[in-house]
Design an enzyme around this catalytic site. Structure first.
Site, mmCIF file in Angstrom:
data_model
loop_
_atom_site.group_PDB
_atom_site.id
_atom_site.type_symbol
_atom_site.label_atom_id
_atom_site.label_comp_id
_atom_site.label_asym_id
_atom_site.label_seq_id
_atom_site.Cartn_x
_atom_site.Cartn_y
_atom_site.Cartn_z
ATOM 1 N N HIS A 20 1.240 -4.320 9.144
ATOM 2 C CA HIS A 20 2.387 -3.793 9.009
ATOM 3 C C HIS A 20 2.622 -3.254 9.987
ATOM 4 O O HIS A 20 2.474 -2.466 11.330
ATOM 5 C CB HIS A 20 2.279 -2.561 7.774
ATOM 6 C CG HIS A 20 2.165 -3.375 6.436
ATOM 7 N ND1 HIS A 20 2.997 -4.477 5.347
ATOM 8 C CD2 HIS A 20 0.833 -3.293 5.279
ATOM 9 C CE1 HIS A 20 2.761 -4.917 4.324
ATOM 10 N NE2 HIS A 20 1.298 -3.988 4.372
ATOM 11 N N HIS A 60 0.532 -0.908 -0.252
ATOM 12 C CA HIS A 60 0.269 0.145 0.147
ATOM 13 C C HIS A 60 0.809 1.030 0.166
ATOM 14 O O HIS A 60 0.358 2.397 -0.986
ATOM 15 C CB HIS A 60 -0.815 -0.160 1.964
ATOM 16 C CG HIS A 60 -1.960 -0.649 1.461
ATOM 17 N ND1 HIS A 60 -2.019 -2.045 1.381
ATOM 18 C CD2 HIS A 60 -3.365 -0.215 1.196
ATOM 19 C CE1 HIS A 60 -3.451 -2.245 0.878
ATOM 20 N NE2 HIS A 60 -4.111 -1.465 0.802
#
Length: 261
Positions: A204, A156
């Site tokens: 993450h 992302h």
């Protein structure tokens, strides 16, 4: 008459030679970024695994943001919407794809090639590094979100970096000067926001996001260098980054069959 024909012929040969060098440089830049990405990723993983301060930073950020996500469901839903809809890689890649099609329609062949190569190279390099590094994602109790695949770097974050850079550097010439600073702010806030949502949702580590940002910037810098080198070869003036890669885009109206830049 003969002199004008000779001058046009010389200019055409110069442009063709510049185009050939541009293609080589553009592919070479993507290759260099790919080669550099693997050791970069491996080094960062080694640092993460053995350097205590970074490990504590990663785990501390994940723990604190996860606690906020559990305590504020509405806030978490907003983060999921931004991460999975607004800043989703598919959404951003679609925007870049549409931009590339528009550039082809405008016959801005080289700018379209730069846009496509930068986007594709970013995606492939991110996948390559993930596969080589094989870093596990955070494992938290009562997770508020899940994501497949490996963790480093954040896809992302990397996609947001390359995509917003492409959109900015292509479209800035068409934005009134008074609005350009706002465009830069929106792009930077969006890229930073993407990284925040990925850490806050617990999918993450903080260092994954930083790795994605850095790799994305590396890809854009290398391919933009290739484009600027073409401009120099073609005899065009150096473009200020604040003006976009191709300031002449709004002024040029190529005739059918012409090779617009």
């Amino acid at each position: 008459m003969a002199t004008r024909v000779a001058v046009r012929s010389l200019r055409e040969r110069r442009r063709q030679a510049a185009d050939r060098r541009f293609g080589v440089r553009l592919l070479g830049s993507a290759a260099v970024a790919a080669i550099a990405a693997v050791p970069f990723g491996l080094i960062l993983v080694l640092v993460e695994g053995q350097w205590g301060p970074l490990r504590r930073l990663d785990s501390g950020a994940a723990r604190r943001l996860h606690g906020l996500a559990l305590d504020h469901p509405a806030w978490t839903s907003t983060l999921r919407f931004l991460s999975d809809r607004v800043w989703d890689p598919l959404t951003l890649r679609t925007a870049v794809g549409l931009l590339t099609v528009w550039l082809l329609y405008r016959r801005a062949w080289r700018l379209a090639a730069w846009s496509a190569v930068t986007a594709v190279a970013g995606g492939l390099i991110g996948l390559l590094v993930k596969t080589v590094v094989e870093r596990a994602r955070p494992s938290l109790e009562d997770p508020v979100a899940r994501a497949p695949g490996f963790s480093f770097p954040s896809g992302h974050a990397m996609t947001a970096t390359t995509s917003f850079a492409i959109l900015l550097l292509v479209l800035l010439p068409m934005v009134p000067r008074t609005w350009r600073t706002l465009c830069w702010y929106v792009a930077v806030i969006s890229v930073l926001g993407v990284g925040f949502t990925r850490v806050a949702l617990g999918v993450h580590w903080f260092s994954d996001v930083v790795g994605g940002w850095l790799l994305g910037l590396a890809v854009v810098a290398l391919t933009a260098w290739a484009f600027e080198a073409w401009r120099a070869d073609a005899g065009r003036v150096h473009a200020d980054i604040g003006e976009g890669l191709e300031p002449e885009l709004t002024d040029e109206r190529p005739e059918p069959g012409a090779s617009g830049g």
